[in-house]
Write a protein that holds these residues in place. Sequence first.
Motif, PDB file in Angstrom:
ATOM      1  N   TYR A 102      11.394  15.178 -49.062  1.00 11.42           N
ATOM      2  CA  TYR A 102      11.773  16.469 -49.648  1.00 11.42           C
ATOM      3  C   TYR A 102      13.284  16.678 -49.570  1.00 11.42           C
ATOM      4  O   TYR A 102      13.926  17.116 -50.525  1.00 11.42           O
ATOM      5  CB  TYR A 102      11.034  17.586 -48.917  1.00 11.42           C
ATOM      6  CG  TYR A 102      11.619  18.970 -49.114  1.00 11.42           C
ATOM      7  CD1 TYR A 102      11.458  19.654 -50.324  1.00 11.42           C
ATOM      8  CD2 TYR A 102      12.341  19.581 -48.094  1.00 11.42           C
ATOM      9  CE1 TYR A 102      12.005  20.922 -50.491  1.00 11.42           C
ATOM     10  CE2 TYR A 102      12.883  20.848 -48.258  1.00 11.42           C
ATOM     11  CZ  TYR A 102      12.711  21.512 -49.464  1.00 11.42           C
ATOM     12  OH  TYR A 102      13.258  22.761 -49.636  1.00 11.42           O
ATOM     13  N   MET A 103      13.890  16.324 -48.416  1.00 13.47           N
ATOM     14  CA  MET A 103      15.324  16.505 -48.238  1.00 13.47           C
ATOM     15  C   MET A 103      16.116  15.560 -49.137  1.00 13.47           C
ATOM     16  O   MET A 103      17.169  15.925 -49.676  1.00 13.47           O
ATOM     17  CB  MET A 103      15.700  16.290 -46.770  1.00 13.47           C
ATOM     18  CG  MET A 103      15.124  17.334 -45.819  1.00 13.47           C
ATOM     19  SD  MET A 103      15.543  19.033 -46.286  1.00 13.47           S
ATOM     20  CE  MET A 103      17.310  19.021 -46.055  1.00 13.47           C
ATOM     21  N   ARG A 104      15.596  14.316 -49.328  1.00 17.84           N
ATOM     22  CA  ARG A 104      16.267  13.371 -50.236  1.00 17.84           C
ATOM     23  C   ARG A 104      16.267  13.899 -51.659  1.00 17.84           C
ATOM     24  O   ARG A 104      17.273  13.855 -52.367  1.00 17.84           O
ATOM     25  CB  ARG A 104      15.548  12.019 -50.191  1.00 17.84           C
ATOM     26  CG  ARG A 104      15.892  11.171 -48.983  1.00 17.84           C
ATOM     27  CD  ARG A 104      15.582   9.702 -49.270  1.00 17.84           C
ATOM     28  NE  ARG A 104      15.127   9.028 -48.075  1.00 17.84           N
ATOM     29  CZ  ARG A 104      13.864   8.812 -47.772  1.00 17.84           C
ATOM     30  NH1 ARG A 104      12.914   9.243 -48.590  1.00 17.84           N
ATOM     31  NH2 ARG A 104      13.529   8.183 -46.668  1.00 17.84           N
ATOM     32  N   GLU A 105      15.094  14.419 -52.067  1.00 17.07           N
ATOM     33  CA  GLU A 105      14.992  14.956 -53.425  1.00 17.07           C
ATOM     34  C   GLU A 105      15.913  16.150 -53.613  1.00 17.07           C
ATOM     35  O   GLU A 105      16.553  16.315 -54.654  1.00 17.07           O
ATOM     36  CB  GLU A 105      13.548  15.367 -53.706  1.00 17.07           C
ATOM     37  CG  GLU A 105      12.581  14.202 -53.835  1.00 17.07           C
ATOM     38  CD  GLU A 105      11.148  14.669 -53.999  1.00 17.07           C
ATOM     39  OE1 GLU A 105      10.942  15.886 -54.189  1.00 17.07           O
ATOM     40  OE2 GLU A 105      10.237  13.824 -53.934  1.00 17.07           O
ATOM     41  N   LYS A 106      15.994  16.975 -52.590  1.00 19.98           N
ATOM     42  CA  LYS A 106      16.843  18.152 -52.679  1.00 19.98           C
ATOM     43  C   LYS A 106      18.310  17.762 -52.765  1.00 19.98           C
ATOM     44  O   LYS A 106      19.082  18.339 -53.545  1.00 19.98           O
ATOM     45  CB  LYS A 106      16.605  19.046 -51.454  1.00 19.98           C
ATOM     46  CG  LYS A 106      17.269  20.415 -51.545  1.00 19.98           C
ATOM     47  CD  LYS A 106      16.844  21.294 -50.387  1.00 19.98           C
ATOM     48  CE  LYS A 106      17.495  22.668 -50.511  1.00 19.98           C
ATOM     49  NZ  LYS A 106      17.110  23.548 -49.386  1.00 19.98           N
ATOM     50  N   ALA A 107      18.694  16.759 -51.964  1.00 19.10           N
ATOM     51  CA  ALA A 107      20.077  16.290 -51.990  1.00 19.10           C
ATOM     52  C   ALA A 107      20.411  15.657 -53.337  1.00 19.10           C
ATOM     53  O   ALA A 107      21.493  15.889 -53.901  1.00 19.10           O
ATOM     54  CB  ALA A 107      20.304  15.291 -50.863  1.00 19.10           C
ATOM     55  N   ALA A 108      19.445  14.865 -53.863  1.00 19.78           N
ATOM     56  CA  ALA A 108      19.677  14.214 -55.160  1.00 19.78           C
ATOM     57  C   ALA A 108      19.798  15.248 -56.268  1.00 19.78           C
ATOM     58  O   ALA A 108      20.630  15.124 -57.172  1.00 19.78           O
ATOM     59  CB  ALA A 108      18.531  13.245 -55.464  1.00 19.78           C
ATOM     60  N   ALA A 109      18.966  16.289 -56.195  1.00 20.46           N
ATOM     61  CA  ALA A 109      19.033  17.345 -57.208  1.00 20.46           C
ATOM     62  C   ALA A 109      20.385  18.040 -57.158  1.00 20.46           C
ATOM     63  O   ALA A 109      20.965  18.405 -58.185  1.00 20.46           O
ATOM     64  CB  ALA A 109      17.911  18.343 -56.993  1.00 20.46           C
ATOM     65  N   GLY A 110      20.928  18.205 -55.931  1.00 21.27           N
ATOM     66  CA  GLY A 110      22.229  18.851 -55.791  1.00 21.27           C
ATOM     67  C   GLY A 110      23.332  18.012 -56.397  1.00 21.27           C
ATOM     68  O   GLY A 110      24.225  18.531 -57.077  1.00 21.27           O
ATOM     69  N   LYS A 111      23.262  16.699 -56.181  1.00 20.95           N
ATOM     70  CA  LYS A 111      24.280  15.811 -56.744  1.00 20.95           C
ATOM     71  C   LYS A 111      24.190  15.760 -58.257  1.00 20.95           C
ATOM     72  O   LYS A 111      25.190  15.663 -58.968  1.00 20.95           O
ATOM     73  CB  LYS A 111      24.119  14.409 -56.160  1.00 20.95           C
ATOM     74  CG  LYS A 111      24.535  14.319 -54.698  1.00 20.95           C
ATOM     75  CD  LYS A 111      24.338  12.905 -54.177  1.00 20.95           C
ATOM     76  CE  LYS A 111      24.748  12.828 -52.704  1.00 20.95           C
ATOM     77  NZ  LYS A 111      24.543  11.463 -52.159  1.00 20.95           N
ATOM     78  N   ALA A 112      22.949  15.810 -58.746  1.00 16.87           N
ATOM     79  CA  ALA A 112      22.758  15.747 -60.202  1.00 16.87           C
ATOM     80  C   ALA A 112      23.398  16.931 -60.902  1.00 16.87           C
ATOM     81  O   ALA A 112      23.805  16.856 -62.055  1.00 16.87           O
ATOM     82  CB  ALA A 112      21.277  15.676 -60.533  1.00 16.87           C
ATOM     83  N   LYS A 113      23.489  18.032 -60.194  1.00 18.32           N
ATOM     84  CA  LYS A 113      24.114  19.223 -60.770  1.00 18.32           C
ATOM     85  C   LYS A 113      25.634  19.156 -60.684  1.00 18.32           C
ATOM     86  O   LYS A 113      26.324  20.049 -61.160  1.00 18.32           O
ATOM     87  CB  LYS A 113      23.620  20.482 -60.051  1.00 18.32           C
ATOM     88  CG  LYS A 113      22.163  20.804 -60.350  1.00 18.32           C
ATOM     89  CD  LYS A 113      21.749  22.075 -59.627  1.00 18.32           C
ATOM     90  CE  LYS A 113      20.288  22.409 -59.938  1.00 18.32           C
ATOM     91  NZ  LYS A 113      19.847  23.629 -59.234  1.00 18.32           N
ATOM     92  N   GLY A 114      26.107  18.066 -60.022  1.00 17.13           N
ATOM     93  CA  GLY A 114      27.546  17.876 -59.967  1.00 17.13           C
ATOM     94  C   GLY A 114      28.242  18.660 -58.889  1.00 17.13           C
ATOM     95  O   GLY A 114      29.471  18.729 -58.855  1.00 17.13           O
ATOM     96  N   GLY A 115      27.493  19.276 -58.003  1.00 17.98           N
ATOM     97  CA  GLY A 115      28.102  20.080 -56.947  1.00 17.98           C
ATOM     98  C   GLY A 115      27.633  19.632 -55.591  1.00 17.98           C
ATOM     99  O   GLY A 115      26.621  18.949 -55.449  1.00 17.98           O
ATOM    100  N   LYS A 116      28.391  19.964 -54.618  1.00 16.22           N
ATOM    101  CA  LYS A 116      28.030  19.610 -53.253  1.00 16.22           C
ATOM    102  C   LYS A 116      27.054  20.628 -52.679  1.00 16.22           C
ATOM    103  O   LYS A 116      27.300  21.826 -52.776  1.00 16.22           O
ATOM    104  CB  LYS A 116      29.291  19.571 -52.391  1.00 16.22           C
ATOM    105  CG  LYS A 116      29.024  19.088 -50.962  1.00 16.22           C
ATOM    106  CD  LYS A 116      30.315  19.005 -50.179  1.00 16.22           C
ATOM    107  CE  LYS A 116      30.057  18.529 -48.759  1.00 16.22           C
ATOM    108  NZ  LYS A 116      31.292  18.465 -47.965  1.00 16.22           N
ATOM    109  N   ASN A 117      25.981  20.127 -52.155  1.00 16.34           N
ATOM    110  CA  ASN A 117      24.996  21.034 -51.568  1.00 16.34           C
ATOM    111  C   ASN A 117      25.415  21.390 -50.149  1.00 16.34           C
ATOM    112  O   ASN A 117      25.439  20.543 -49.268  1.00 16.34           O
ATOM    113  CB  ASN A 117      23.620  20.346 -51.554  1.00 16.34           C
ATOM    114  CG  ASN A 117      22.528  21.314 -51.156  1.00 16.34           C
ATOM    115  OD1 ASN A 117      22.817  22.361 -50.608  1.00 16.34           O
ATOM    116  ND2 ASN A 117      21.296  20.942 -51.445  1.00 16.34           N
ATOM    117  N   ASN A 118      25.806  22.647 -49.974  1.00 14.35           N
ATOM    118  CA  ASN A 118      26.269  23.077 -48.660  1.00 14.35           C
ATOM    119  C   ASN A 118      25.183  23.721 -47.824  1.00 14.35           C
ATOM    120  O   ASN A 118      25.469  24.316 -46.805  1.00 14.35           O
ATOM    121  CB  ASN A 118      27.428  24.083 -48.817  1.00 14.35           C
ATOM    122  CG  ASN A 118      28.671  23.391 -49.341  1.00 14.35           C
ATOM    123  OD1 ASN A 118      28.998  22.300 -48.891  1.00 14.35           O
ATOM    124  ND2 ASN A 118      29.339  24.018 -50.304  1.00 14.35           N
TER     125      ASN A 118
END
Length: 655
Positions: free
Chosen positions: A602-618
């Motif tokens: 779940y955390m990998r998917e969430k991190a990947a989704a954040g990168k796909a949006k072009g922004g850093k997930n804080n």
Amino acid sequence: MPFLPISKKDMQERGIEQLDFICITGDSYVDHPSFGIAIISRMIEDIGFTVGIIAQPDWRSDADFKKLGVPKYAFLITGGNIDSMVAHYTSAKKKRSDDAYTAGGKAGKRPDRATIVYTQAVKRIFGKDMPVAIGGLEASLRRFAHYDYWDEAVRPSILEDSGADLLMYGMSEHQIVEICTRLAKGEKMSQLRDIRGTAYLCDPRETPYGAAECPSLAQVREHKEEYAKACRIQYDWQDEVYGKTVIQRQTSKMLVQLPPAYSLNTPELDHVYELPYMRTYHPIYEKEGGVPGIKEVEFSITHNRGCFGNCNFCSIALHQGRRISVRSRESILREAELLTTLPNFKGYIHDVGGPTANFRAPSCTHQLTHGLCKGRKCLAPEPCKNLEVDHTEYLSILRDIRKIKGIKKVFIRSGIRYDYLIEDKNEEFMRELIEYHVSGQLKVAPEHCSAAVLDLMGKPHIEAYKKFQDKFYKMTGRIGKEQYLVPYLMSSHPGSTLNEAVELALFLKSLKMRPEQVQDFYPTPGTISTCMFYTGLDPYTMKKVYVPRTAEEKGMQRALLQYFRPQNQRKCIEALIKAHRTDLIGNGKECLVKPDEQYTAYMREKAAAGKAKGGKNNSRSNHQGHGNHPNQRNNPLGPKGRNDRWQKEKGRNGR
């Protein structure tokens, strides 16, 4: 003295043609003063009447109810030592597989709602005019309209449901003597309307004046605010000094509860516990291995009654009352000497206690003439400034028991109020408790660590437990013993959100404590906590109270208290996500659980989704186990002190 008659043969051997009274109980027949029916039946015999026992009659036929014939005066009915629904079902409403109060521990020997079923059977078989009085815990706590957890509905007084003529609430020795005596003099059960500690139904036009009136059955069913008001009225007037008659309209009749019976004085209590009990189960149960419930109490001594601790989830205040009554030193010592003569005695007295073992006197002298303070507690949230603490007499009695020939060890297992004990400036009792009366583990009941939850429980704050714990281990070390505290803990009490459950899990982790069993809150009839559970209101403030209701949330709270179990990992992770405490999921030493594959994915998917949006997930939720979540609370438990101690709870019985 032989057992009381349980058959026509027993009656014939004693030359009894017709019994004066017949007692029906939902338990197997155990003639020991820890069983209510044993005390009541021996009291009846003691005042000169004949009495027989019908234990666990088969309610599916008439035969068992008829086996002793028709009593001259009345049937007396109890569901047994505990509520029959509690005996049958867990707090999750699952059917229990055993019953400690039944021979062989077998479940299913009594019906659900035993008092109602037995009373209705007697009225059907012997006619509606057959006098029936009910008593015991089941009747006592259901005397008003009450929320029934198993029906998930408000039921009327058990008097209405059962069709009984009279209800005895509380311990009932005074009541039973007066009832038997007056019936024998020719009065009818319907005329017994002035006996303290009883309740009856009447036509509303016959309602006595000057009573405190509760909202009616219809009102408490329709409006939860009215139910909460009724609960407070019922508790406020349960005092033998200033208590008054309390009334409540049922379906068509008026329930009238007369003021509580006066507590037994010391000579009376001595007499009750020195009646000629056989002190064991009836021999007919030998082939089934006996009755398990006798094992814990067979070699125990009751020295007191009542409890001014008055926890909101406990039924004692509404049943036994808050006033302390005690036996004399001489009576206690006579019983201790008697125990040494019994065939199975091995030298160990399991308990010298009662509802609270170390209460030997009133909390203050004020209550003797003015009663216990209405709407207030003696120990919570802090000890009352008028509290009088003295363990001198109790300690002296324990010392005398230890000197009796044949006694090797005297344990105290019925519960110590540590919040009361730590107020005693004299440390002698605590030192001797640790040195002589603890069997490796001492059970105490902090119940929770959250101040918000403890306030709703009517318990002192966790600081009192910490103070006791530190003192206990320091004194244990000085004495040179390795002994541990076993705290009782409760999950899902009203007021406990997932955040409070997390707080309790961190408390356990800070002490390296791994409870093997955890008690879920059980909404049993008649308690203040059950009122909160049903209404979502505190009856003393009328403020809203959060209530964990779903099986899912209760399971999460329970799992958090046993976060260390592998089978609880997934449920704990779900709970921590829901509580916004993902900082406690990880491999760090401050974390409660390690991430599982599902959480990692779940955390990998969430991190990947954040990168796909072009922004850093804080999001802080990506930082597993660093203990720096913005919502993380400071540990309210103060210095860890004893974190090097591994306190493992062993064999704790569910309450």
